[in-house]
Enzyme design. Structure first.
Site, PDB file in Angstrom:
ATOM      1  N   ASP A 102      13.800  17.929  18.465  1.00 19.21           N
ATOM      2  CA  ASP A 102      12.961  18.966  18.379  1.00 19.21           C
ATOM      3  C   ASP A 102      11.698  18.653  17.292  1.00 19.21           C
ATOM      4  O   ASP A 102      12.016  18.532  16.172  1.00 19.21           O
ATOM      5  CB  ASP A 102      13.526  20.312  18.322  1.00 19.21           C
ATOM      6  CG  ASP A 102      14.503  20.717  19.139  1.00 19.21           C
ATOM      7  OD1 ASP A 102      14.356  20.026  20.363  1.00 19.21           O
ATOM      8  OD2 ASP A 102      15.093  21.784  18.978  1.00 19.21           O
ATOM      9  N   LYS A 103      10.560  19.562  17.445  1.00 16.98           N
ATOM     10  CA  LYS A 103       9.609  19.495  16.465  1.00 16.98           C
ATOM     11  C   LYS A 103       9.959  19.851  15.177  1.00 16.98           C
ATOM     12  O   LYS A 103       9.637  19.374  14.148  1.00 16.98           O
ATOM     13  CB  LYS A 103       8.322  20.301  17.064  1.00 16.98           C
ATOM     14  CG  LYS A 103       7.319  20.513  16.296  1.00 16.98           C
ATOM     15  CD  LYS A 103       6.341  21.770  16.630  1.00 16.98           C
ATOM     16  CE  LYS A 103       5.348  21.939  15.385  1.00 16.98           C
ATOM     17  NZ  LYS A 103       4.459  23.193  15.894  1.00 16.98           N
TER      18      LYS A 103
END
Length: 300
Positions: A134-135
């Site tokens: 994920d970011k």
């Protein structure tokens, strides 16, 4: 698309967004407004209701993807040879370009760092990307520099010989020192941007966890992924009542200990080198934000 009786009476924009995983309701409305959805040769409207037995045809317009530019962004390279690259990705960096994030991504940086030495298996938007994080998750991510390496690493992901270990701070205390969460994950039935533990249109998901350090109201744990579903650790920890600290999507909505994004770090990768077959273990330290959280907890 032919509707069944239990799908009758839905607004068409709602129905379309439920059928297509990456199609938001607003995007579905735009397709309907542009006449891209027909029934019996007639364009339908977004607020029309679905009818059981009706057949709807969706014509997707040709996608125009901007050219992905190489950018001289800083990369924390933990391991590199002619086949494989392992990056310690910082929190906040998007892995691959997508609408709203066409620059500043890990892929933009990889294209500059590797030039033409990246696997093309995942296409122009995801060159070399074997798996994602994920970011707002920091830590290790493996990149394939050619198709041979990509195929070998993808096979290891599938048969679980590529091991990924994360560390996290979660809410609440555990009775046992270790455990396994074996619960299937699929798209959330009410929110298409989220994942959930569900039996409907889901895939098997298994997470092994172990307690590293206990605090009042929080626990530092490590998690080993047996499978690699989207948001797996975040969903599984929330499912068993221990959402990740700072995860306002799956956990508590209020900021705690200064964290407004998940306290989750990909700490270790173990894989068989695609060329030699020899085991490779790569680790990286906890980032400053994570160490800061631990220091705050130890001071409580």
């Amino acid at each position: 698309m032919k509707l069944t009786s239990d799908q009758s009476g839905l607004r068409l924009d709602v129905f379309l967004s439920q059928q297509e995983e990456n199609l938001s309701r607003s995007a579905a409305q735009k397709l309907l407004e542009d006449g891209c959805v027909t029934c019996g040769g007639r364009a339908v409207k977004k607020n029309d209701k679905t009818v059981a037995g009706a057949v709807y045809e969706l014509t997707l317009p040709e996608l125009k993807t901007p050219a992905i530019e190489a950018e001289p962004l800083a990369l924390d390279v933990v391991y590199e040879d002619g086949d494989v690259l392992v990056i310690n990705k910082p929190k906040g960096m998007v892995v691959h370009p997508a609408p709203g994030h066409w620059s500043g991504t890990l892929v933009n940086a990889l294209m500059y760092h590797c030039r033409d030495s990246l696997s093309g298996i995942n296409g122009e938007l995801r060159p070399g990307i074997v798996h994602r994080i994920d970011k707002d998750t920091s830590g290790l991510l493996i990149v394939a520099k050619n198709d041979f390496a990509h195929q070998a690493l993808a096979a290891q992901l599938k048969d679980h010989t590529l091991s990924r270990t994360y560390e996290a701070v979660v809410c609440g205390g555990f009775r046992d020192n270790e455990g396994i969460v074996d619960a299937p994950i699929g798209r959330h039935p009410a929110d298409r941007k989220k994942m959930a533990v569900t039996e409907k249109s889901s895939r098997s998901a298994v997470t092994h966890y172990q307690v590293l350090e206990r605090f009042g109201g929080y626990t530092h744990i490590c998690c080993r992924l047996e499978t690699g579903r989207t948001h797996q650790i975040r969903v599984h920890m929330a499912y068993i009542g221990h959402p990740i600290l700072g995860d306002t999507v799956y956990g508590h909505k209020k900021k705690e200990l200064g964290q407004d994004t998940q306290c989750l770090h990909a700490r270790q990768l173990v894989f068989l080198h695609p060329r030699t077959g020899q085991p490779v273990t790569v680790t990286c330290p906890l980032p400053d934000y994570f160490e800061g959280v631990l220091q705050k907890l130890r001071a409580l």
